[in-house]
Design an enzyme around this catalytic site. Structure first.
Site, PDB file in Angstrom:
ATOM      1  N   SER A 226       0.860  -1.183   0.000  1.00  0.00           N
ATOM      2  CA  SER A 226       0.000   0.000   0.000  1.00  0.00           C
ATOM      3  C   SER A 226       0.895   1.231   0.000  1.00  0.00           C
ATOM      4  CB  SER A 226      -0.893   0.008   1.242  1.00  0.00           C
ATOM      5  OG  SER A 226      -1.521   1.265   1.419  1.00  0.00           O
TER       6      SER A 226
ATOM      7  N   TYR B 220      -2.283  -0.916  10.398  1.00  0.00           N
ATOM      8  CA  TYR B 220      -2.304  -1.197   8.959  1.00  0.00           C
ATOM      9  C   TYR B 220      -0.980  -0.783   8.321  1.00  0.00           C
ATOM     10  CZ  TYR B 220      -3.828  -0.986   4.083  1.00  0.00           C
ATOM     11  OH  TYR B 220      -3.942  -1.169   2.729  1.00  0.00           O
TER      12      TYR B 220
END
Length: 333
Positions: free
Chosen positions: A203, A216
């Site tokens: 990401s 995350y």
């Protein structure tokens, strides 16, 4: 599951022997050897720099992946489904691995429209033993895996979740450890056959860590580190030409409703564009076919630009973040 001998973990700490002092002659010799090594490196790197510069302006030749077997974790929905469809369009047979059994079968039905073989497997990829069994099942049904796409992941869906130990633990298991297990399961066959490609979906948060999604971001940084280490491992084992790696760093894509709602509820992210998954699948397949080591999707941003951002002076970086974000993130559910 194979475990490490407990004695290896719990044995008492033993300090290393003191390092003997070096003489001036020894230090001088080491300095000279280092300078000579750097000089040799400089000369040997010239054609490699030229090759890298040429690659910036020359369209790379695409390899053919039609007929290969691909496995996509988290392939039932969202980005995973988009990747699976894009692979099927290229003629790949696809194993769809997900805990969502119903949507896995629905995805398989879509893939078979492209006249390829496709199978669904309900597997929790954070479970090592389940992944080992998956390897045997896929090889029985579709043959050896040529393309492994580690896409399964837990997205942040609530600001309050980030502080929960159970959420942190589960996120590490799914977002990081699952890639360890799948890679261990399938890489030996790739090396033996001298053919394979391992993809990880990280990401942008693997470069730029948002404070409201620390768990995350930590998992995506870890996945990035794992892929860098894997790439180096393959090189040291003389397999870098045969087994390729690609790490993908997507921006925000319109997938899980709760995650997108969280982004839209964050006043500090009002300028963040949200993209549709179909384009993502195409970009990932293109990266596989051209053996791209790292790719940001959409490709308007390059990985080196993200690396520059993370190494800016902290106050400059914070100013840029505030400027682009148009305000502070509201830490509310």
């Amino acid at each position: 599951m194979t475990t490490v001998n407990e004695h290896q973990i719990t044995r008492p700490y033993q300090g290393a022997e003191p390092i003997p002092l070096k003489t001036r002659v020894q230090r001088g010799r080491e300095l000279l050897e280092t300078l000579l090594s750097l000089l040799m490196f400089t000369f040997e790197s010239i054609p490699l720099w030229w090759e890298a510069l040429v690659a910036l302006v020359v369209t790379p030749k695409e390899k053919t992946i039609s007929g290969q077997t691909a496995l996509v974790t988290g392939g039932a929905n969202g980005l995973g489904q988009a990747i699976a469809i894009a692979l099927a369009r290229e003629g790949c047979n696809v194993a769809v691995v997900d805990v969502d059994e119903a949507n896995s079968h629905a995805t398989v039905a879509k893939l078979r429209r492209y006249n390829v073989s496709a199978e669904a497997y309900k597997v929790d990829v954070s479970d090592y033993d389940a992944v080992r069994q998956l390897g045997r099942d896929v090889e029985r049904d579709l043959g050896p895996v040529d393309i492994l796409v580690n896409n399964a992941g837990i997205l942040p869906t609530s600001f309050s979740l980030d502080a929960l130990p159970s959420y942190a633990k589960r996120s590490m298991e799914v977002n990081v450890l699952s890639s360890f297990w799948t890679t261990q399961t399938f890489i030996d066959s790739m090396i033996r056959r001298r053919k394979g490609h391992i993809v990880a979906i990280s990401s942008v948060a693997g470069y730029i860590a948002p404070g409201w999604a620390k768990t995350y971001a930590t998992t995506k940084f870890a996945l990035r580190g794992f892929m860098d280490a894997l790439e180096d491992d393959l090189y040291l084992r003389g397999q870098a030409k045969h087994v390729q790696t690609t790490t993908v760093f997507p921006f925000a894509f319109n997938t899980r409703k709760q995650a997108i709602s969280l982004l839209k509820a964050s006043s500090g992210l009002t300028r963040l564009p949200i993209y549709e998954p179909a384009k993502f699948g195409e970009s990932v397949v293109k990266a596989i076919k051209t053996n791209r080591r790292k790719v940001v999707v959409p490709e308007t941003v390059k990985p080196y630009q993200l690396a520059i951002f993370e190494n800016l002076p902290i106050k400059v970086r914070q100013l840029l973040t505030r400027t682009m974000a148009q305000g502070e993130v509201k830490l509310l559910d």
